[in-house]
Design a protein around this motif. Structure first.
Motif, PDB file in Angstrom:
ATOM      1  N   ALA A 130      37.743  34.869  32.291  1.00 58.71           N
ATOM      2  CA  ALA A 130      37.475  36.235  32.748  1.00 58.71           C
ATOM      3  C   ALA A 130      36.662  37.005  31.710  1.00 58.71           C
ATOM      4  CB  ALA A 130      38.790  36.956  33.038  1.00 58.71           C
ATOM      5  N   HIS A 131      37.031  36.868  30.451  1.00 61.04           N
ATOM      6  CA  HIS A 131      36.317  37.554  29.377  1.00 61.04           C
ATOM      7  C   HIS A 131      34.870  37.062  29.291  1.00 61.04           C
ATOM      8  CE1 HIS A 131      35.401  38.905  25.238  1.00 61.04           C
ATOM      9  NE2 HIS A 131      36.351  39.811  25.429  1.00 61.04           N
ATOM     10  N   ALA A 132      34.688  35.740  29.373  1.00 61.77           N
ATOM     11  CA  ALA A 132      33.336  35.161  29.314  1.00 61.77           C
ATOM     12  C   ALA A 132      32.497  35.621  30.495  1.00 61.77           C
ATOM     13  CB  ALA A 132      33.423  33.638  29.283  1.00 61.77           C
ATOM     14  N   ALA A 133      33.115  35.726  31.669  1.00 65.51           N
ATOM     15  CA  ALA A 133      32.384  36.187  32.853  1.00 65.51           C
ATOM     16  C   ALA A 133      31.953  37.630  32.697  1.00 65.51           C
ATOM     17  CB  ALA A 133      33.256  36.024  34.093  1.00 65.51           C
ATOM     18  N   ALA A 257      32.917  42.361  40.862  1.00 67.42           N
ATOM     19  CA  ALA A 257      33.442  41.250  40.070  1.00 67.42           C
ATOM     20  C   ALA A 257      34.957  41.346  39.916  1.00 67.42           C
ATOM     21  CB  ALA A 257      32.767  41.233  38.695  1.00 67.42           C
ATOM     22  N   ILE A 258      35.467  42.534  39.660  1.00 67.44           N
ATOM     23  CA  ILE A 258      36.919  42.718  39.537  1.00 67.44           C
ATOM     24  C   ILE A 258      37.591  42.453  40.875  1.00 67.44           C
ATOM     25  CG2 ILE A 258      38.746  44.391  39.069  1.00 67.44           C
ATOM     26  CD1 ILE A 258      36.731  45.816  37.185  1.00 67.44           C
ATOM     27  N   GLU A 259      37.033  43.033  41.932  1.00 69.86           N
ATOM     28  CA  GLU A 259      37.648  42.927  43.261  1.00 69.86           C
ATOM     29  C   GLU A 259      37.706  41.487  43.749  1.00 69.86           C
ATOM     30  OE1 GLU A 259      37.908  43.418  47.705  1.00 69.86           O
ATOM     31  OE2 GLU A 259      36.272  42.529  46.567  1.00 69.86           O
ATOM     32  N   ARG A 260      36.715  40.674  43.378  1.00 69.77           N
ATOM     33  CA  ARG A 260      36.658  39.300  43.883  1.00 69.77           C
ATOM     34  C   ARG A 260      37.294  38.273  42.962  1.00 69.77           C
ATOM     35  NH1 ARG A 260      30.845  39.217  47.151  1.00 69.77           N
ATOM     36  NH2 ARG A 260      31.455  40.943  48.512  1.00 69.77           N
ATOM     37  N   SER A 261      37.779  38.693  41.793  1.00 70.74           N
ATOM     38  CA  SER A 261      38.337  37.696  40.883  1.00 70.74           C
ATOM     39  C   SER A 261      39.698  38.064  40.303  1.00 70.74           C
ATOM     40  CB  SER A 261      37.358  37.446  39.721  1.00 70.74           C
ATOM     41  OG  SER A 261      37.206  38.597  38.917  1.00 70.74           O
ATOM     42  N   VAL A 280      45.675  42.316  34.069  1.00 67.36           N
ATOM     43  CA  VAL A 280      45.321  41.745  32.765  1.00 67.36           C
ATOM     44  C   VAL A 280      44.007  40.980  32.860  1.00 67.36           C
ATOM     45  CG1 VAL A 280      46.062  40.202  30.915  1.00 67.36           C
ATOM     46  CG2 VAL A 280      47.743  41.650  32.068  1.00 67.36           C
ATOM     47  N   ALA A 281      43.825  40.233  33.962  1.00 69.84           N
ATOM     48  CA  ALA A 281      42.550  39.539  34.174  1.00 69.84           C
ATOM     49  C   ALA A 281      41.408  40.539  34.335  1.00 69.84           C
ATOM     50  CB  ALA A 281      42.645  38.626  35.393  1.00 69.84           C
ATOM     51  N   ALA A 282      41.672  41.616  35.069  1.00 69.16           N
ATOM     52  CA  ALA A 282      40.642  42.654  35.229  1.00 69.16           C
ATOM     53  C   ALA A 282      40.285  43.260  33.879  1.00 69.16           C
ATOM     54  CB  ALA A 282      41.139  43.736  36.182  1.00 69.16           C
ATOM     55  N   GLN A 283      41.294  43.531  33.051  1.00 68.40           N
ATOM     56  CA  GLN A 283      41.036  44.095  31.724  1.00 68.40           C
ATOM     57  C   GLN A 283      40.249  43.113  30.858  1.00 68.40           C
ATOM     58  OE1 GLN A 283      45.055  44.957  30.577  1.00 68.40           O
ATOM     59  NE2 GLN A 283      44.949  47.084  31.256  1.00 68.40           N
ATOM     60  N   HIS A 358      45.899  50.521  35.439  1.00 69.35           N
ATOM     61  CA  HIS A 358      45.716  49.573  34.338  1.00 69.35           C
ATOM     62  C   HIS A 358      44.238  49.326  34.068  1.00 69.35           C
ATOM     63  CE1 HIS A 358      49.748  48.277  33.184  1.00 69.35           C
ATOM     64  NE2 HIS A 358      50.094  48.299  34.466  1.00 69.35           N
ATOM     65  N   CYS A 359      43.440  49.228  35.131  1.00 68.06           N
ATOM     66  CA  CYS A 359      42.003  49.004  34.952  1.00 68.06           C
ATOM     67  C   CYS A 359      41.369  50.177  34.216  1.00 68.06           C
ATOM     68  CB  CYS A 359      41.326  48.807  36.312  1.00 68.06           C
ATOM     69  SG  CYS A 359      41.678  47.231  37.100  1.00 68.06           S
TER      70      CYS A 359
END
Length: 365
Positions: A130-133, A257-261, A280-283, A358-359
């Motif tokens: 997620a961070h790399a993306a 990107a956030i909504e789809r992953s 956490v993935a979104a962050q 959180h986002c």
């Protein structure tokens, strides 16, 4: 998983298309067929290396429609972005029309297709991905600077930004629907204006002027794990599939990107709606983005505001496709009720509100 809408590309069909591209080389075999629903694609082994051949129904993408996307990809390539190399015919075009189909051909891109067997719009395998993306998305936005083409022509399956940025969203929505006769016919007799006006009033209050302050930019608009190829160290090596790209803004692309992953939408309505969001993935994705573009907190704040409605225009475009091209009214109804309204309304739930908080609160990493 579902039976593909479009028939698989045959060896004879592939050979006929490759003959139009002087640099394609001699075909040896078809190695793999894509399971994606909106087009057909196959990976081809040739004497000169691997190629990816993609085929569209011409009602979805004609040669001019593909050319819009390819001009953007060419700009990104010139700016050093990791995008596939497009092949061209003898007369310099990058797409060809044969019968009812439009074809495009590109070199097999480098990187591991780690998400090939996973459904689209499902979460990253790791927070590091997620961070790399997020980092890769910010770099792509930098590469997109200076590409000043106008928005794409009206056609199905494009993730545009016309309604949410308008001072009068309902007037913009009326224009959007009127420009798409199949969508207008499907909506006729439904209380669609009342339902969408209520949705915009609930989730879009004050959104338009915030979006209007964002600089317009051509963006990917389908940023999710299976549209990325990965390097051995976990970085993004190639960005794939610009079919939904259009002129929107960086915040719109980040929200997509956030909504789809970061939300497991395939589990919506399965009894655990409170757990489908992964803030956490979104962050992590946002943190990756900000590690490349650290100064633009207004962009991130706008992306969070856009999140509950960022999918609306693409949902309407899907309905246009299902009703006007495929003739699948059940799929159109699913896009309307479950995708457009179901996704938006989840953000009104306690879990959805917590996810947004959180986002907005900060970043990880």
């Amino acid at each position: 998983m579902a039976v593909p809408t479009w028939p698989a590309i045959t060896p004879g069909e592939a050979a006929a298309v490759l003959a139009r591209y002087p640099a394609a080389g001699e075909m040896r075999a078809l190695l793999w067929h894509s399971p994606r629903p909106f087009s057909a694609a196959t990976l081809i082994e040739t004497r000169g290396g691997g190629l990816l051949l993609k085929r569209h129904d011409r009602r979805v993408r004609d040669v001019a429609g593909v050319a819009e996307e390819h001009r953007f990809v060419a700009h990104l390539a010139a700016a050093g972005a990791p995008v596939p190399a497009l092949l061209r015919t003898a007369d310099g075009t990058s797409a060809v029309a044969i019968g009812p189909w439009t074809y495009e051909l590109q070199r097999q891109a480098s990187g591991d297709d780690l998400y090939r067997d996973r459904p689209s719009w499902t979460p990253f395998l790791t927070l590091d991905h997620a961070h790399a993306a997020g980092r890769a998305l910010a770099r792509l936005h930098r590469a997109a600077q200076g590409f000043d083409a106008p928005p794409r022509r009206v056609q199905p399956l494009v993730a545009s930004l016309t309604v949410l940025a308008a001072a009068d969203p309902m007037a913009a929505l009326d224009a959007y629907v009127a420009a798409r006769p199949a969508l207008a016919a499907w909506l006729a007799g439904r209380p669609w204006r009342r339902r969408l006006a209520s949705l915009f009033a609930t989730l879009g209050q004050g959104l338009a002027p915030i979006v209007a302050r964002q600089a317009r930019l051509w963006t990917h608009n389908d940023w999710h794990p299976s549209n990325l190829l990965w390097s051995a160290d976990g970085g993004v090596q190639t960005v794939l599939d610009f079919g939904l790209s259009d002129r929107s803004c960086a915040a719109h692309d980040l929200a997509t990107a956030i909504e789809r992953s970061a939300i497991a939408w395939l589990e919506l309505g399965q009894g655990r709606d409170e757990a489908i969001g992964d803030p956490v993935a979104a962050q992590a994705l946002v943190a990756g983005y900000e590690s490349v573009a650290p100064a633009d907190r207004a962009l991130v704040a706008t992306a969070v505001r856009l999140l509950p409605l960022v999918h609306v225009e693409f949902a309407l475009s899907e309905i246009d496709y299902f009703a006007g091209v495929v003739g699948d009214r059940a799929a159109a109804a699913l896009a309307w009720e479950t995708y457009l309204f179901g996704h938006a309304e989840w953000f009104l739930s306690p879990s959805g509100q917590t996810f947004l908080e959180h986002c907005a609160a900060g970043r990880r990493g």
